[in-house]
Structures are given as structure tokens and as C-alpha cells.
Design a protein around this motif. Structure first.
Motif, PDB file in Angstrom:
ATOM      1  N   VAL A   1     -69.336   2.236-111.614  1.00  0.00           N
ATOM      2  CA  VAL A   1     -69.636   0.953-112.177  1.00  0.00           C
ATOM      3  C   VAL A   1     -70.857   1.069-112.780  1.00  0.00           C
ATOM      4  O   VAL A   1     -71.910   1.381-111.868  1.00  0.00           O
ATOM      5  N   GLU A   2     -70.974   0.759-113.899  1.00  0.00           N
ATOM      6  CA  GLU A   2     -72.289   0.756-114.799  1.00  0.00           C
ATOM      7  C   GLU A   2     -72.980  -0.341-114.633  1.00  0.00           C
ATOM      8  O   GLU A   2     -72.365  -1.491-114.525  1.00  0.00           O
ATOM      9  N   SER A   3     -74.302  -0.676-114.814  1.00  0.00           N
ATOM     10  CA  SER A   3     -74.992  -1.865-114.811  1.00  0.00           C
ATOM     11  C   SER A   3     -76.373  -1.646-115.766  1.00  0.00           C
ATOM     12  O   SER A   3     -76.836  -0.159-115.564  1.00  0.00           O
ATOM     13  N   GLY A   4     -77.018  -2.493-115.967  1.00  0.00           N
ATOM     14  CA  GLY A   4     -78.406  -2.145-116.813  1.00  0.00           C
ATOM     15  C   GLY A   4     -78.501  -2.480-118.233  1.00  0.00           C
ATOM     16  O   GLY A   4     -79.441  -2.052-118.752  1.00  0.00           O
ATOM     17  N   GLY A   5     -77.514  -2.239-119.020  1.00  0.00           N
ATOM     18  CA  GLY A   5     -77.344  -2.641-120.375  1.00  0.00           C
ATOM     19  C   GLY A   5     -77.955  -3.871-121.107  1.00  0.00           C
ATOM     20  O   GLY A   5     -78.267  -4.763-120.080  1.00  0.00           O
TER      21      GLY A   5
ATOM     22  N   LEU B   1     -85.032   0.814-120.981  1.00  0.00           N
ATOM     23  CA  LEU B   1     -83.936   0.211-120.364  1.00  0.00           C
ATOM     24  C   LEU B   1     -83.601   1.408-119.280  1.00  0.00           C
ATOM     25  O   LEU B   1     -83.691   2.831-119.708  1.00  0.00           O
ATOM     26  N   ARG B   2     -83.137   1.035-118.216  1.00  0.00           N
ATOM     27  CA  ARG B   2     -82.537   1.829-117.220  1.00  0.00           C
ATOM     28  C   ARG B   2     -81.087   1.500-116.982  1.00  0.00           C
ATOM     29  O   ARG B   2     -80.754   0.484-116.257  1.00  0.00           O
TER      30      ARG B   2
ATOM     31  N   THR C   1     -77.860   2.298-130.227  1.00  0.00           N
ATOM     32  CA  THR C   1     -77.209   1.277-129.830  1.00  0.00           C
ATOM     33  C   THR C   1     -75.821   1.812-129.746  1.00  0.00           C
ATOM     34  O   THR C   1     -75.134   2.629-130.738  1.00  0.00           O
ATOM     35  N   ALA C   2     -74.989   1.443-128.665  1.00  0.00           N
ATOM     36  CA  ALA C   2     -73.588   1.898-128.183  1.00  0.00           C
ATOM     37  C   ALA C   2     -73.266   1.285-126.903  1.00  0.00           C
ATOM     38  O   ALA C   2     -73.992   0.568-126.302  1.00  0.00           O
TER      39      ALA C   2
ATOM     40  N   THR D   1     -71.437   0.004-120.608  1.00  0.00           N
ATOM     41  CA  THR D   1     -72.211  -1.068-120.620  1.00  0.00           C
ATOM     42  C   THR D   1     -72.756  -0.912-121.740  1.00  0.00           C
ATOM     43  O   THR D   1     -73.216   0.082-122.368  1.00  0.00           O
ATOM     44  N   LEU D   2     -72.882  -2.044-122.442  1.00  0.00           N
ATOM     45  CA  LEU D   2     -73.525  -2.236-123.940  1.00  0.00           C
ATOM     46  C   LEU D   2     -74.964  -2.221-123.790  1.00  0.00           C
ATOM     47  O   LEU D   2     -75.551  -3.042-123.268  1.00  0.00           O
ATOM     48  N   VAL D   3     -75.591  -1.141-124.625  1.00  0.00           N
ATOM     49  CA  VAL D   3     -77.106  -1.064-125.037  1.00  0.00           C
ATOM     50  C   VAL D   3     -76.976  -1.415-126.642  1.00  0.00           C
ATOM     51  O   VAL D   3     -76.415  -0.881-127.434  1.00  0.00           O
ATOM     52  N   THR D   4     -77.940  -2.536-126.857  1.00  0.00           N
ATOM     53  CA  THR D   4     -78.014  -2.994-128.265  1.00  0.00           C
ATOM     54  C   THR D   4     -79.840  -2.794-128.437  1.00  0.00           C
ATOM     55  O   THR D   4     -80.544  -3.489-127.579  1.00  0.00           O
ATOM     56  N   VAL D   5     -80.039  -2.011-129.489  1.00  0.00           N
ATOM     57  CA  VAL D   5     -81.541  -1.820-129.820  1.00  0.00           C
ATOM     58  C   VAL D   5     -81.755  -2.563-131.228  1.00  0.00           C
ATOM     59  O   VAL D   5     -81.265  -2.096-132.322  1.00  0.00           O
TER      60      VAL D   5
END
Length: 115
Positions: free
Chosen positions: A5-9, A18-19, A90-91, A109-113
Motif C-alpha cells: 500500500v503506497e501513500s505520500g503522493g 515528497l516522500r 510527474t507519474a 500513488t500519483l505524483v504531480t510536479v
């Protein structure tokens, strides 16, 4: 079976940090290697970083010097510290666990820069 289970995006400006965290349902001691991969629409999933049970790390050239993968065996969690983020980072980031010849994946988890 291993559940990840991912989190932090989230959304961050270019240059920010971000971590990401990935919690495993199985003891980290029983998993040969953990890693982070990322994927953008229309592209193949690509390796970001991996860490073995012994702590050996490997990074994609595009993130070397900016990202750090680590693991806390006591918490059965893997982290990805991402610094100096760029819009091209971003991905959707996926956690991976590989053991006994089987790959396990989180849901991402989505990371948007933003630039």
C-alpha cells in the motif's frame, strides 16, 4: 501473497520534495527486493529505484542524486525520498516487491510536479 500500500503522493512545485511510503503486509525480511517504479499515460512502467534485502540500492539515471530509497524493516515499510522534483517526474508511482520469482504491486500513488 504480499499486499503493498503506497501513500505520500500529491501535488508539488518544481524543486520541491515528497516522500512516498510503501507498507508491506509481509515481513520485509522475507522479501528479496523492494522497489519503486513509475508510469505515465502511453508509456511503459519504468524502474525508479530498488533496494535489496541486504540494503543494496539501484537507481535510474534520471533520478540519481535526487531520489533516495530506504527501508525500515521494523515497520515493514519502504520509502522513496524525492528531492529537487521536476515536471518530468510527474507519474503514478508503484511499489514493487519481488520474492520467490513473483512480483507484487501496489495500486500506485500519483505524483504531480507543477512548473
Amino acid at each position: 501473497q504480499v499486499q503493498l500500500v503506497e501513500s505520500g503522493g500529491g501535488l508539488v512545485q518544481a524543486g520541491g520534495s515528497l516522500r512516498l511510503s510503501c507498507a508491506s503486509s509481509r515481513s520485509m525480511f522475507s522479501i528479496n527486493a523492494m522497489g519503486w517504479y513509475r508510469q505515465t499515460p502511453g508509456k511503459q512502467r519504468e524502474l525508479v529505484a530498488t533496494i535489496t534485502r541486504g540494503g543494496i540500492t539501484n537507481y535510474a539515471d534520471s533520478v540519481k542524486g535526487r531520489f533516495t530509497i530506504s527501508r525500515d524493516n521494523a515497520k515493514d515499510t519502504v520509502y522513496l525520498q524525492m528531492n529537487s522534483l521536476k515536471p518530468e517526474d510527474t507519474a503514478v508511482y508503484y511499489c514493487n516487491g519481488r520474492t520467490d520469482g513473483v512480483d507484487y504491486w501496489g495500486k500506485g500513488t500519483l505524483v504531480t510536479v507543477s512548473s
